[in-house]
Design an enzyme around this catalytic site. Structure first.
Site, PDB file in Angstrom:
ATOM      1  N   TRP A  40       0.837  -1.186   0.000  1.00  0.00           N
ATOM      2  CA  TRP A  40       0.000   0.000   0.000  1.00  0.00           C
ATOM      3  C   TRP A  40       0.889   1.260   0.000  1.00  0.00           C
ATOM      4  CZ3 TRP A  40      -1.609  -4.549   2.150  1.00  0.00           C
ATOM      5  CH2 TRP A  40      -2.923  -4.954   1.933  1.00  0.00           C
ATOM      6  N   CYS A  69      -6.842  -4.834  -1.504  1.00  0.00           N
ATOM      7  CA  CYS A  69      -7.970  -5.695  -1.141  1.00  0.00           C
ATOM      8  C   CYS A  69      -8.720  -6.322  -2.311  1.00  0.00           C
ATOM      9  CB  CYS A  69      -8.930  -4.950  -0.212  1.00  0.00           C
ATOM     10  SG  CYS A  69      -9.891  -3.654  -1.002  1.00  0.00           S
ATOM     11  N   HIS A  77     -13.846  -1.586   1.254  1.00  0.00           N
ATOM     12  CA  HIS A  77     -13.031  -2.775   1.423  1.00  0.00           C
ATOM     13  C   HIS A  77     -13.762  -3.926   0.741  1.00  0.00           C
ATOM     14  CE1 HIS A  77     -10.300  -5.670   2.927  1.00  0.00           C
ATOM     15  NE2 HIS A  77     -11.129  -6.210   3.796  1.00  0.00           N
ATOM     16  N   ASP A  81     -12.207 -13.373   4.000  1.00  0.00           N
ATOM     17  CA  ASP A  81     -11.414 -12.196   3.638  1.00  0.00           C
ATOM     18  C   ASP A  81      -9.946 -12.585   3.614  1.00  0.00           C
ATOM     19  OD1 ASP A  81     -10.271  -9.745   3.272  1.00  0.00           O
ATOM     20  OD2 ASP A  81     -11.325  -8.752   4.914  1.00  0.00           O
ATOM     21  N   TYR A  86      -6.934   4.753  -0.187  1.00  0.00           N
ATOM     22  CA  TYR A  86      -8.294   4.236  -0.005  1.00  0.00           C
ATOM     23  C   TYR A  86      -8.459   3.578   1.351  1.00  0.00           C
ATOM     24  CZ  TYR A  86      -7.467  -0.801  -0.584  1.00  0.00           C
ATOM     25  OH  TYR A  86      -7.080  -2.104  -0.401  1.00  0.00           O
TER      26      TYR A  86
END
Ligand SMILES: *[C@@H]1O[C@H](CO)[C@@H](O)[C@H](O)[C@H]1NC(C)=O
Ligand SMILES: *[C@@H]1O[C@H](CO)[C@@H](O)[C@H](O)[C@H]1NC(C)=O
Ligand SMILES: *[C@@H]1O[C@H](CO)[C@@H](O)[C@H](O)[C@H]1NC(C)=O
Length: 746
Positions: free
Chosen positions: A302, A337, A396, A419, A580
């Protein structure tokens, strides 16, 4: 019969009972090393329940060996024009092997040396998986066609014509999912005749959403088609009231993808015997899709710097990632994600577990089991950036997979959230789920797995605290309980439209059920802020605006005075460039207007100039505005938050020529740089299931105002509707996507 020696990976041959067989009886039973019948996976546990594969009677009393069936050929009927794959909805897989779904009959043809007679029932079709197959573990399955014998997988003679017997076999609806090896064996008093290992007879058995006995049975034809068979999907991102979408090629049928998915379980050293259990497979995969702990599939990054890999925004599908992982056996760089969710979705669909990608807008990133995200204000109502640590992801993505939950009380089967994005560890490992969506909705978060974490992602409150500068104590001054989990969406089955599934995760805001659920969650240890500071009598709102990257725009602050007295508000407006994930990169705007309110709505407009934010933009071009203030007369705190996702220019994808199987046509990707600045180090990717494997091109420079055109000849592999998807990505401009829909003629 193939007479090649068995590959070394197989377990050592069983030493058959001394074969008092004279050489004249022929090669097929000779004890030589290339013995055609030597490969016995058998370790039939003592009360050999079914077919006894040891010699039946001592040779002297037996008929001559020539009376027993000799196996000439085994045909798996794996071509798309043969009976199996259309019936099992597996005809789309690009594979050299037969692929079937468990709990449903498939057929194979065995050719013997003479016509088959019902009394010849001493033959079995055997299926073997893993390194040390055992009957008792369900890794060795002998299937008999005899009516009076039961097999773990049902078998029957469908047809027998001349020397050819068509055998119908129904794998148990809970059997192990993976790649099985197939043998045919004939039991004779002199020993076992068994076909040699032949890779072309390997059989892939998948989960079966069509079979009532399977734990992943899904009783809705449209959802089944979508969530198992659709190769292309839509991933939603941006903001709940200004949503963007991008296409994704899941590519679960592409050549090599199924093997890559099985490799993931091998790499995780997942016991073969667990691989028929959808819950365990989904949980293991949620850990394996990220590289944390276990060298899993994708490395998250990220940082905004993706020099040593592919930018997460640049991927157009899952196949490139999965094939790279299975060939390089090392994690692929980089993911965020939606990449985790999309590749996880491929994994689940490829193995036959119904799955979909969902997007949660304003997803709490909760790290200590609390149901709150803390924002700390100073005594004047201004945000204390250093003390405000929590962030809320603009959105997400995670997955839902459909299965029964025999491990939970009734009513919690159905969609389960999983997830793969590494956010929190679960039992020491980065993984999450499966958690019953129904249980999340009802606050029954005591049930496995990781329900409290998912519950917090959709239910947290944003709590504003005022910090006393003298002793540092925090006093809750405002609780916003509707911000987080604002909307959960997924794609509508069979259409490129979105579906709001928020109601599957939570009861309506402010409903009595909602309160009950929150109380229930608290019983299970989720902590909330209980204080209910009085509502201010002035409301503040920043309405939606649609803005393109590079535009100047006006930020509106709307006040609504609901009291019957004078109100004066000192407001702090802060505009930030954020990732984000909600993490702030830099503040580009800070203003402190004093607003005196009329009885009507008050409005204050602020100019935002592109030069203020353009130089500071990161990643997905999100601007986050937060306005806080204190009402002078009452000391009440008012707040408002607004995310502006700047819209990117489009990429054009066009197809010319007739789209027909095995005939070349042209795909053209075009882009014009609309900005006053150059774009450097630009990657353009394009792919389309059944039409074009993933391809990319690198452009070192696209000057301001100039265009690129990339034309590629492609040859469609199969007929039907499909899509071509393209992305353009560089550090200065991400999330530029385009697509073209086409129908390939047969
Ligand atoms: C992200 O990628 C950059 C460049 O490829 C690398 O230097 C950095 O270490 C990566 N960060 C993480 C957390 O892996
Ligand atoms: C794919 O694998 C090769 C090595 O097999 C590696 O050089 C390449 O960088 C990989 N691509 C990605 C995106 O990781
Ligand atoms: C706020 O609105 C009320 C009516 O709702 C009005 O009576 C009052 O004067 C207003 N206050 C100010 C400062 O205008």
């Amino acid at each position: 019969l193939s007479l090649s020696p068995a590959p070394p990976s197989l377990p050592p041959p069983l030493s058959l009972p001394p074969p008092s067989i004279s050489p004249s009886r022929g090669i097929s039973l000779s004890p030589s090393p290339h013995l055609s019948l030597s490969r016995p996976p058998l370790s039939l546990s003592p009360p050999a329940p079914l077919l006894s594969l040891s010699p039946a009677r001592p040779p002297p009393l037996s008929p001559p060996l020539s009376q027993f069936l000799d196996i000439w050929d085994v045909n798996m009927l794996r071509r798309p024009d043969e009976v199996n794959t259309p019936q099992h909805s597996t005809h789309l897989y690009a594979s050299d092997h037969l692929i079937v779904r468990r709990g449903q009959e498939f057929q194979l043809k065995v050719t013997f040396d003479r016509p088959y007679k019902p009394s010849d029932d001493q033959f079995a079709v055997e299926f073997v998986i893993g390194g040390s197959p055992q009957y008792s573990k369900g890794t060795y399955i002998p299937v008999s066609v005899a009516k009076d014998r039961q097999s773990p997988w049902a078998g029957r003679v469908v047809d027998s014509t001349d020397n050819v017997v068509t055998v119908g076999i129904t794998p148990a609806p809970d059997c192990i999912v993976g790649k099985w090896r197939t043998y045919v064996a004939v039991v004779t008093p002199y020993g076992i005749r068994r076909t040699r290992r032949d890779e072309s007879r390997d059989l892939y058995v998948l989960f079966n959403a069509w079979a009532t006995g399977d734990s992943v049975f899904l009783d809705d034809a449209d959802e089944r088609e979508e969530c198992v068979l659709n190769e292309v999907g839509v991933i939603y991102h941006g903001a709940y009231d200004d949503m963007s979408e991008r296409p994704w090629n899941f590519g679960q049928f592409d050549y090599g993808v199924l093997d890559a998915c099985l490799f993931i379980m091998d790499k995780a050293a997942m016991p073969i015997t667990n691989r028929g259990d959808a819950i365990k497979v989904a949980r293991k995969a949620s850990a394996m899709l990220n590289s944390h702990d276990d060298d899993g599939v994708l490395v998250g990054n990220w940082s905004g710097d993706y020099t040593y890999g592919v930018a997460p925004t640049s991927w157009t599908g899952s196949t490139e990632i999965l094939l790279n992982y299975s060939s390089s056996k090392t994690p692929v760089c980089y993911a965020q994600c939606w990449v985790y969710a999309a590749v996880f979705n491929t994994f689940l669909r490829c193995l036959g577990i119904p799955a979909r990608v969902v997007t949660n807008f304003f997803s709490a990133h909760d790290n200590d089991g609390n149901l709150k995200t803390d924002v700390i204000l100073d005594e004047n109502g201004r945000i204390d950036k250093h003390r405000t640590k929590d962030s809320i992801w603009n959105y997400h993505c995670w997955n839902e997979c459909y299965m029964s939950r025999p491990d939970l009380p009734q009513g919690f089967g159905g969609w389960q959230a999983v997830d793969a994005t590494p956010q929190e560890t679960s039992d020491g490992i980065y993984r999450c789920g499966p958690a019953s969506v129904q249980a999340i909705k009802h606050g029954q978060i005591c049930f496995p797995f990781d329900a409290p974490f998912l519950f917090a992602e959709v239910n947290s409150d944003v709590v504003f605290y005022s910090r006393n500068p003298r002793d540092g104590t925090l006093e809750p001054v405002k609780v916003n309980s509707s911000h987080v989990g604002r909307m959960v969406v997924t794609k509508v089955p069979g259409q490129d439209a979105r579906r709001d599934i928020t109601d599957q995760y939570k009861f309506p805001e402010g409903s009595p059920e909602e309160r009950t659920v929150l109380e229930k969650a608290e019983e299970y240890g989720c902590h909330r802020e209980k204080a209910t500071p009085p509502e201010a009598d002035v409301e503040l709102d920043m309405p939606l605006m649609e803005v393109r990257v590079g535009d100047d725009f006006e930020l509106k602050l709307e006040f609504n005075n609901t009291s019957d007295q004078a109100r004066t508000v000192d407001v702090y407006v802060s505009g930030n460039v954020v990732y984000y994930t909600g993490v702030t990169s830099s503040e580009f705007l800070f203003k402190t207007p004093r607003v005196i309110l009329d009885p009507k709505k008050g409005r204050r407009v602020m100019e935002v100039h592109s030069q203020d934010y353009m130089r500071k933009l990161v990643e997905q071009a999100n601007l986050h505005f937060i306005a806080t203030g204190k009402v002078k007369e009452t000391g009440q705190i008012i707040t408002s938050m607004r995310v502006v996702t700047l819209h990117t220019p489009k990429l054009s994808v066009e197809v010319s020529g007739l789209a027909k199987v095995s005939e070349e046509m042209m795909v053209t990707v075009e882009f014009t740089n609309p900005f006053k600045f150059n774009l450097e180090d630009v990657y353009v990717r394009v792919e389309g299931p059944g039409v074009m494997p993933p391809k990319y091109k690198h452009y070192s420079l696209i000057t301001a105002g100039s265009s690129l055109t990339w034309t590629e000849g492609v040859t469609p592999r199969r007929a039907g509707p499909t899509k071509l998807m393209a992305s353009l990505d560089c550090a200065a401009l991400r999330q530029v996507y385009g697509q073209a829909q086409l129908t390939v003629k047969p």
